[in-house]
Design a protein around this motif. Structure first.
Motif: not given
Lengths: 220, 820
Positions: A56, A40, A52-53, A89-91
């Motif tokens: 996770v 990010d 963008p993994y 900005g964490l989802t």
């Protein structure tokens, strides 16, 4: 899990195949340099668009270690986030996952050079943290005794019968211990570089991360 | 430009040439070749392809129509763009074109533009382009990426692609043709001209060259006389293994003495360096000999090129950097060291001798080892029979397309429909589906991930009017810094220490630099230097009087032996005896036939034996280096699954040798077609070759960048994420990602070369012959000396690491704490 026990400052510590450090006597898990949100940050800064993994992936690894060890205390040893914006900005799914990992245990965020400020995430935010004989901080300090740090992302390379093996590694001598980076997207610094070889004592050892981890004299 | 022949070939001129040009030919007593005239006659065609041998006045044939059209001085701006695969060739053409233009008194300005051109000149060229611009595919891609491309190319009439056969099969060629699709859009009516050496299938080249669906006129020039070519006879037989040809040095020196100028070709740079070093040590007569290859510093290459033009050198040791048509000096002998692997390449190298039309070229080939004696014989037969290796049509690769989309975006906003239509005019992309295009556009714009992150996760944005543009115009700089499709291993500069002038010597691969310790010596540019240290990511060295260097292991390209040559070798094996081969090689093959068998075309020979405390299996598939390598990976994967603890393998063009801790019993089942295809599917995703392929495509497509503004980091910590990790992450979280599809497609035809394995499996069916031997067979013995062994990172790897750690700990007097 095939952890490797070793003795540091009269404490039995376990090097984990994930790159984490387990201290059974204190029921404590320590991980360094998660660098969550690295892709990010790079995208934001106009750099490359990496998959963008990594957040996770890194949290999945951490979840596995936590599920196996059920530690009472988790220390994230700095550079847990690639920068403060990435932390903010964490989802939602990521934030929920992290919250579930933190639930029911003491969680310490040691501040790093990438994430120097407090985070809006619960847990305790500390510049450094002393726990009995051990001092946990992000960057090793000269003359420190019983210090556990991260920051350098150490790795080693061995030439074995004509083949070259590169592994992340944990370094320790009789005064300090440096953890490898735990995060998925983290480069590394070979431990024969002056930044690391200058820091570690002559009798320093390395633990090559793998399943199981393997202990050897630190390559210089 | 080559000198036209002195023969008077009279041909009716259908289009009169300007008097300055005819006068120039007349004063020299030269006349125009038939194929040069033919090129003039159809100069108005949208596309022309000229197939002519080296020295056939090919370049002049390409430029004559341009000179004629520019003779009246009325054209302003760029008229003709000339593209060559080599910088040196562009510079050479400039030299050979400006002379005649001045002598003819034509008002034509010619300039070159390559990576070596200064920034100042490049800026001026964009503001005020010459009539004729000589450049390379990469420099053209860069030109096309500027917003003023439209203005620069507006009046462009002709584009000449030299050595188009060399570009046609590579990603550089694909990138070039995409750039030409853009030029054709900017300059409607642009005519394309391709100049090619002799190729097996000219229409295939024409399809790639022409603007789809334009027709392309193919002109075939007289191929000239057959070359005078033989194997070099030496007193000592070639060694069993290795690629250097060092044993032949006395014989090579004799040949150099007997000829005016000799070119000595090698297949890799390391071999060229070593050979040059030993040639120099044996050069008692002090003959002036130089070395030339792509890893040398430009200053070094310039010196050698200049000396050669001036006729001061008797021999030049070189690599593919001199493959193509630079007309240098009076070369009367070409020596190829090592089997040429591919007949086309051999024919081109031979053509470097006697760079004159109608004179036979003279060449010698030197097998570097015993097996190459057979391979060289097969290559000689193929040259005599005029059979070249076939070209294969290919669909344009999508990683190059992704880069082209970024280049297009750097030049300014674009409409996706227009760009799609434009791209489909490139022959290799004529069948590109809209879906594939959209995936590449999405990749260029956002990374193409299934997980959509934030708005800022965008390189390109679509404006309200539907046009695509860069989100941040500063991004154009990064795109331009990363243009190109040649992905070498990371290179590091080598220089003398600052205190000793800091003169640049060349470059070595990063992994080689990483192995160096202070005091190590290695060869570069024909000199032995001593490693002193690393400063600002430059390898610093000093001079050393040492005679024996630590070998320079930086690699050149490794080619796989072509299908045609492999077939010829197998046909040779079927003979009862080999009177054409040297006695030592005859004896060797006869012994193999006696103690084992010789491989046959429609069967697979598998030998197994114990040697040196390990079990070995050899499979003689004759599928070429890459396919044999894949075969090694597949078989060891199966062995790992079966608990046979394979430790590694080594592959050559004809065989794979696998070793491990346990005998596989009857290895037939390992090689069965169904087994291999099943293993392939499972394995394809997870292996080192795929990761290497992924890395190359990721760089080309722009997933990662080689060059960043501000230069490399100096902290020593890798700033970039390892591409292996990116590959694993994509496979786990985004298995449908376009980069994975690209990697699979690339690997199948490139490093994995599964096509040739499938062809081999179809050929052999279930005809697998297993021989259990009590010792190493004659044909297998050289494989033990072969470099490039591939370790298997299975359980044997972890066991080795543990054993080594135990040894080191014991040596250091340390004891390990007990395991929990």
């Amino acid at each position: 899990m095939t952890a490797l026990p070793f003795v540091f400052r009269a404490q039995i510590l376990h090097a984990l195949p994930s790159g984490g450090l387990h201290w059974p006597a204190r029921d404590l898990l320590c991980v360094a340099d998660l660098h969550l949100g690295k892709s990010d940050r790079m995208a934001r800064r106009g750099g490359v668009l990496l998959p963008p993994y990594e957040t996770v992936e890194t949290l999945d690894r951490l979840a596995q270690d936590i599920a196996l060890l059920a530690p009472a205390t988790v220390i994230c040893l700095g550079d847990s986030f690639d920068d403060l914006t990435a932390a903010q900005g964490l989802t939602d799914p990521v934030r929920d996952h992290l919250t579930s990992l933190m639930a029911g245990r003491r969680w310490i965020w040691v501040l790093g050079n990438h994430d120097p400020g407090p985070l809006d995430l619960g847990g305790t935010h500390l510049a450094e943290h002393r726990n009995g004989p051990l001092m946990f901080r992000h960057i090793a300090e000269p003359g420190a005794q019983g210090e556990v740090s991260g920051h350098y992302h150490p790795k080693l390379r061995l030439q074995l019968r004509g083949r070259s093996i590169t592994r992340r590694c944990l370094l320790f001598d009789d005064t300090r211990l440096i953890l490898p980076a735990y995060g998925a997207y983290t480069g590394g610094l070979f431990c024969d570089r002056p930044e690391l070889s200058g820091l570690m004592g002559a009798a320093a050892e390395a633990i090559a991360i793998g399943a199981p981890p393997v202990r050897l004299p630190m390559p210089r | 430009m080559a000198k036209p022949a002195r023969m008077a070939i009279l041909h009716p001129m259908t289009r009169p040439l300007p008097p300055q040009i005819t006068g120039w030919f007349a004063t020299r007593g030269w006349s125009i070749h038939p194929h040069q005239q033919a090129m003039l006659d159809c100069a108005g065609a949208p596309c022309q392809l000229l197939i002519a041998p080296t020295g056939g006045g090919k370049t002049m044939a390409g430029f004559l129509p341009t000179l004629a059209e520019l003779a009246d001085g009325r054209h302003t701006g760029l008229h003709t763009l000339y593209i060559s695969p080599l910088k040196a060739l562009a510079a050479d053409i400039k030299r050979n074109l400006t002379g005649p233009i001045a002598q003819m008194g034509l008002p034509i300005r010619v300039e070159d533009r390559t990576g070596d051109t200064t920034a100042h000149v490049k800026r001026r060229q964009r503001a005020d382009p010459p009539h004729i611009l000589l450049t390379t595919p990469e420099s053209l891609a860069l030109l096309v990426s500027y917003p003023d491309a439209e203005r620069i190319f507006a009046g462009l009439s002709r584009v000449i692609v030299d050595e188009v056969h060399a570009l046609a099969e590579s990603k550089r060629g694909d990138q070039l043709m995409l750039a030409l699709s853009r030029l054709s859009a900017l300059a409607p009516g642009l005519r394309r001209v391709g100049l090619s050496a002799t190729v097996e299938d000219p229409p295939a080249i024409a399809r790639i060259l022409a603007r789809h669906p334009d027709p392309c006129a193919i002109l075939l020039a007289d191929p000239g006389p057959d070359p005078d070519i033989a194997m070099l006879q030496t007193d000592a037989p070639p060694p069993w293994a290795g690629g250097g040809g060092r044993y032949a040095i006395p014989a090579v020196l004799e040949e150099i003495k007997r000829h005016r100028t000799t070119l000595i070709f090698h297949n890799t740079r390391a071999q060229a360096e070593l050979f040059f070093h030993h040639l120099w040590l044996a050069n008692d007569a002090q003959l002036p000999i130089g070395i030339h290859h792509g890893a040398l510093a430009r200053e070094q290459r310039d010196r050698v090129e200049q000396a050669m033009v001036e006729g001061k050198l008797r021999a030049i040791v070189c690599t593919g950097s001199l493959d193509l048509g630079i007309d240098w000096g009076d070369v009367d002998l070409v020596i190829q060291i090592g089997a040429p692997k591919n007949v086309k390449r051999l024919v081109q190298r031979i053509g470097r001798a006697n760079h004159r039309y109608n004179a036979p070229s003279k060449a010698l080939i030197v097998p570097a080892n015993r097996f190459e004696v057979i391979e060289c014989k097969a290559a000689l037969d193929a040259v005599r029979d005029h059979t070249l290796d076939g070209d294969s049509d290919h669909d344009g690769p999508l990683d190059v397309l992704c880069q082209h989309i970024l280049i297009r975006a750097a030049a300014g906003p674009f409409d996706a429909d227009d760009l799609f239509a434009e791209i489909r005019t490139a022959g290799a992309y004529a069948n590109l589906s809209r879906e594939s295009f959209e995936r590449c556009l999405d990749f260029a714009a956002t990374g193409g991930y299934a997980l959509r992150a934030y708005d800022q996760w965008q390189r390109l944005v679509q404006r309200p009017d539907g046009l695509w543009q860069l989100r941040d115009p500063r991004r154009a700089l990064r795109i331009r810094m990363n243009i190109g499709t040649i992905v070498d291993a990371d290179k590091m500069q080598v220089r003398y220490q600052k205190t000793r002038g800091g003169a640049p010597l060349g470059e070595v691969e990063e992994y080689f630099a990483a192995m160096l310790k202070r005091g190590d010596t290695f060869l570069i540019g024909g000199q032995i230097v001593r490693y002193e240290g690393m400063r600002d990511l430059v390898v610093e060295v000093s001079r050393t009087p040492t005679q024996k260097p630590k070998i320079a292991t930086f690699m050149g390209t490794k080619f796989a032996t072509s299908t045609q040559l492999s077939e010829r070798i197998l046909a040779m094996f079927a003979q009862t005896d080999w009177p054409d081969l040297p006695q030592h090689t005859r004896d060797w093959l006869a012994l193999q036939r006696r103690v084992s068998r010789l491989p046959e075309r429609d069967r697979l020979l598998v030998e197994s034996f114990a040697h040196d405390g390990r079990e070995h299996v050899v499979a003689y598939g004759f599928a070429g280096r890459n396919a044999q390598q894949t075969l090694g990976l597949l078989i060891t994967k199966r062995m790992e699954d079966l608990g046979l603890d394979p430790m590694g393998f080594v592959a050559t063009d004809y065989a794979t040798l696998i070793w491990g801790l346990r005998a596989p019993g009857d290895p037939k089942h390992l090689f069965s077609r169904d087994n291999l295809i099943d293993t392939m599917t499972a394995w394809l995703a997870d292996n080192a070759v795929m990761k290497r392929t992924f890395k190359a495509s990721a760089i080309i497509a722009g997933l990662i960048e080689r060059n960043q503004p501000g230069g490399p980091r100096k902290s020593g910590r890798q700033a970039t994420v390892s591409t292996d990790i990116l590959y694993d992450t994509l496979r786990k979280y985004d298995p449908g990602h376009v980069m994975l599809d690209i990697t699979r497609a690339e690997a199948m035809r490139g490093l994995v070369d599964f096509g040739r394995i499938e062809a081999m499996l179809a050929r052999i069916g279930d005809r697998i012959d297993h021989l259990r031997l009590d010792r190493v067979s004659p044909l297998a013995a050289p494989l033990f000396l072969e470099p490039g062994r591939v370790p298997i990172a299975g359980m044997a790897d972890q066991r080795l690491l543990e054993a080594e750690a135990a040894r080191l700990m014991a040596t250091a007097g340390l004891t390990e704490a007990p395991r929990s």
